[in-house]
Design an enzyme around this catalytic site. Structure first.
Site, short mmCIF file in Angstrom:
data_model
loop_
_atom_site.label_atom_id
_atom_site.label_comp_id
_atom_site.label_asym_id
_atom_site.label_seq_id
_atom_site.Cartn_x
_atom_site.Cartn_y
_atom_site.Cartn_z
N CYS A 128 0.85 -1.21 0.00
CA CYS A 128 0.00 0.00 0.00
C CYS A 128 0.88 1.24 0.00
O CYS A 128 0.94 1.99 -0.97
CB CYS A 128 -0.88 0.04 1.24
SG CYS A 128 -1.97 -1.32 1.46
N1 SAJ Z 1 6.56 2.18 8.98
C1 SAJ Z 1 7.64 2.88 9.51
N2 SAJ Z 1 7.40 3.81 10.48
C2 SAJ Z 1 6.13 4.08 10.92
C3 SAJ Z 1 5.04 3.36 10.35
C4 SAJ Z 1 5.29 2.42 9.39
O1 SAJ Z 1 8.79 2.67 9.13
O2 SAJ Z 1 5.98 4.93 11.80
C5 SAJ Z 1 6.83 1.21 7.92
C6 SAJ Z 1 6.40 -0.19 8.29
O3 SAJ Z 1 7.46 -0.88 8.92
C7 SAJ Z 1 6.08 -0.79 6.93
C8 SAJ Z 1 5.58 0.39 6.13
O4 SAJ Z 1 6.04 1.57 6.81
O5 SAJ Z 1 7.24 -1.31 6.32
C9 SAJ Z 1 4.05 0.45 6.00
O6 SAJ Z 1 3.55 0.33 7.29
P1 SAJ Z 1 1.99 0.65 7.64
O7 SAJ Z 1 1.87 0.67 9.13
O8 SAJ Z 1 1.52 1.83 6.91
O9 SAJ Z 1 1.29 -0.67 7.20
P2 SAJ Z 1 0.47 -1.03 5.90
O10 SAJ Z 1 1.31 -1.01 4.68
O11 SAJ Z 1 -0.23 -2.31 6.22
O12 SAJ Z 1 -0.58 0.13 5.78
C10 SAJ Z 1 -1.91 -0.13 6.06
C11 SAJ Z 1 -2.67 0.87 5.25
N3 SAJ Z 1 -4.03 0.43 5.13
C12 SAJ Z 1 -4.60 0.56 3.93
O13 SAJ Z 1 -4.04 0.99 2.95
C13 SAJ Z 1 -6.00 0.15 3.85
C14 SAJ Z 1 -2.65 2.23 5.89
O14 SAJ Z 1 -3.62 3.09 5.28
C15 SAJ Z 1 -2.96 2.14 7.35
O15 SAJ Z 1 -2.95 3.45 7.91
C16 SAJ Z 1 -1.89 1.30 7.99
O16 SAJ Z 1 -2.11 -0.04 7.45
C17 SAJ Z 1 -2.00 1.27 9.49
O17 SAJ Z 1 -2.48 2.29 10.05
O18 SAJ Z 1 -1.51 0.31 10.07
#
Ligand code: SAJ
Length: 443
Positions: free
Chosen positions: A282
């Site tokens: 995403c």
């Molecule tokens: N990450 C960081 N630092 C952070 C947060 C995330 O390095 O502070 C990294 C994670 O390790 C990962 C990547 O970013 O590699 C993405 O992490 P994510 O928490 O955004 O997880 P996703 O990819 O599963 O994002 C989903 C998304 N959901 C949808 O698209 C429907 C996002 O919109 C959500 O906000 C997110 O989950 C969530 O809140 O967990």
């Protein structure tokens, strides 16, 4: 009938009647982490649901009541299949008597970095011969603003039906965060925007029977853009804290301490944490759909491009910091043994798509290192012609390694036991929470 139903064309009023009296049959195309939970929710709301997927294995599993999706248990799925509320098929023909259809197929990027709409186009083209009036089609796949109107609408109107009169078309972004139990498909507010107001009303009515809160917006483009601003917000803020790592390193400051201190601000700040890069299918990809679209209107989305540049550079930066830590201890990376903890792209999931862990492992191998990994959620992975299998005992593997690298900090890993036997740990997630010990080097 709600006030705006009076403005509906007859076909729309007929659909609203069907949706609100539980007589409707609906279809969900794409039974992945978005489609299967949606199909289950629609079935639980009383609809007769037909799930369509190209993967015969997934279809057969669903029809046995077996879920291939983390968020859906067998206990939830099996009764719906047994009662006949939900069934799956590879054949689009079974949708010919559906009243509403949701499309939740993948929208990856091509190798060229351009959006790949092939799955959406394939679904629309297979659907068109089956369209009848009245019917509503809702696209859920994340895509650039304009896709529903410019790409899907013309395909569907090849049926001879007129969208907004005989047929209704809307966009509703998926907001599924796999593994999350506090916010689910049912209780996460669902944004929905139609090609016309009648499309918005009809599509919203279908979802309102199953989803707690439906937020109607004025167009498909607004709904498409809503999703992209949500995920661009994350990518840009993650890039910002990743750049803070580079700044704090130059200033000799502990970026983790700085962020924790900033997070004490009760307003006007939202905590993000640095890491070895940006994984998942995403966040690294959705913003690039937006920047690609903006190029077509001669605008350069600088924040998105810069965020992508910083996040993409993090795995290489982490390997450089590892090399520095080894060098300070008189060790070369070449020929050294490394244990990487965490192959998944984020904690407590098994998904390795775009995982920075795989980049870090690849870069260390390119430098001649001997790399093994441990991930309780990822027994093995393949990536571009090579792959590895997880070790079973991380403490033993840590004991034999010159350096342990924490890339994804899953819960339930024996970090204390690993720290005790390790010679050197590079902690890119502050998983050891400081562990201010000479042998622990933090990002
Ligand atoms: N990450 C960081 N630092 C952070 C947060 C995330 O390095 O502070 C990294 C994670 O390790 C990962 C990547 O970013 O590699 C993405 O992490 P994510 O928490 O955004 O997880 P996703 O990819 O599963 O994002 C989903 C998304 N959901 C949808 O698209 C429907 C996002 O919109 C959500 O906000 C997110 O989950 C969530 O809140 O967990």
């Amino acid at each position: 009938m709600s006030p705006n139903d009076n403005n509906l064309p007859p076909a729309g009023r007929k659909l609203v009647e069907k949706f609100t009296t539980g007589q409707a049959r609906v279809g969900v195309i794409g039974l992945g982490y978005v489609g299967l939970p949606l199909a289950v929710l629609l079935a639980e709301a009383g609809y007769r649901v037909i799930g369509v997927d190209t993967d015969e294995g997934k279809v057969a599993a669903v029809n046995r009541g077996e879920s291939h999706v983390l968020d859906i248990s067998r206990e939830t799925l099996a009764p719906l299949v047994e009662s006949g509320s939900l069934s799956a098929t590879t054949s689009y023909e079974d949708l010919s008597d559906a009243d509403g259809i949701s499309i939740s197929v993948p929208t990856p990027l091509r190798k060229t970095g351009d959006p790949d709409l092939s799955h959406i186009l394939s679904a629309a083209r297979k659907l068109t011969p089956l369209l009848h009036s009245p019917m509503v089609v809702i696209l859920e796949s994340t895509t650039y603003p304009g896709t529903t109107r410019e790409v899907v609408l013309p395909e569907l109107e090849n049926s001879g039906l007129t969208v907004g009169e005989d047929l209704f078309l809307a966009f509703s972004p998926e907001r599924v965060d796999p593994g999350r139990t506090d916010w689910t498909t049912k209780n996460t507010p669902k944004v929905i925007g139609g090609i016309t107001d009648a499309c918005t009303t009809v599509a919203a009515t279908m979802y309102k029977q199953a989803i707690d809160s439906v937020v109607e917006v004025s167009s498909t483009e607004v709904a498409e853009m809503t999703k992209l601003i949500e995920n661009t917000f994350r990518a840009v803020n993650i890039a910002m804290v990743n750049e803070m790592v580079l700044m704090c390193e130059r200033l000799g400051l502990d970026v983790w301490e700085v962020i924790e201190a900033a997070a004490t601000k009760p307003f006007g700040f939202m905590k993000f944490t640095p890491g070895p890069g940006l994984g998942g299918h995403c966040i690294p990809i959705d913003p690039l759909y937006l920047s690609w679209k903006l190029k077509s209107v001669k605008y350069n989305a600088r924040f998105i491009e810069l965020a992508s540049e910083i996040n993409t550079a993090m795995p290489r930066y982490v390997v450089q910091r590892i090399q520095d830590a080894m060098n300070e201890r008189g060790k070369a990376v070449q020929g050294a043994k490394f244990l990487v903890l965490g192959a998944a792209f984020k904690p407590n999931v098994s998904d390795t798509r775009e995982s920075p862990a795989i980049d870090v492992i690849g870069l260390l191998r390119d430098k001649g290192a001997e790399v093994s990994y441990f991930d309780p959620y990822v027994p093995a992975f393949e990536d571009d012609g090579w792959g590895l299998t997880s070790v079973s005992d991380p403490v033993k593997a840590a004991q034999e390694a010159d350096c342990v690298v924490i890339v994804t900090d899953h819960d339930g890993v024996d970090y204390a036991g690993i720290q005790e036997v390790s010679q050197l740990i590079f902690d890119s997630r502050n998983a050891l929470k400081g562990g201010a010990e000479e042998k622990v080097v933090k990002l």
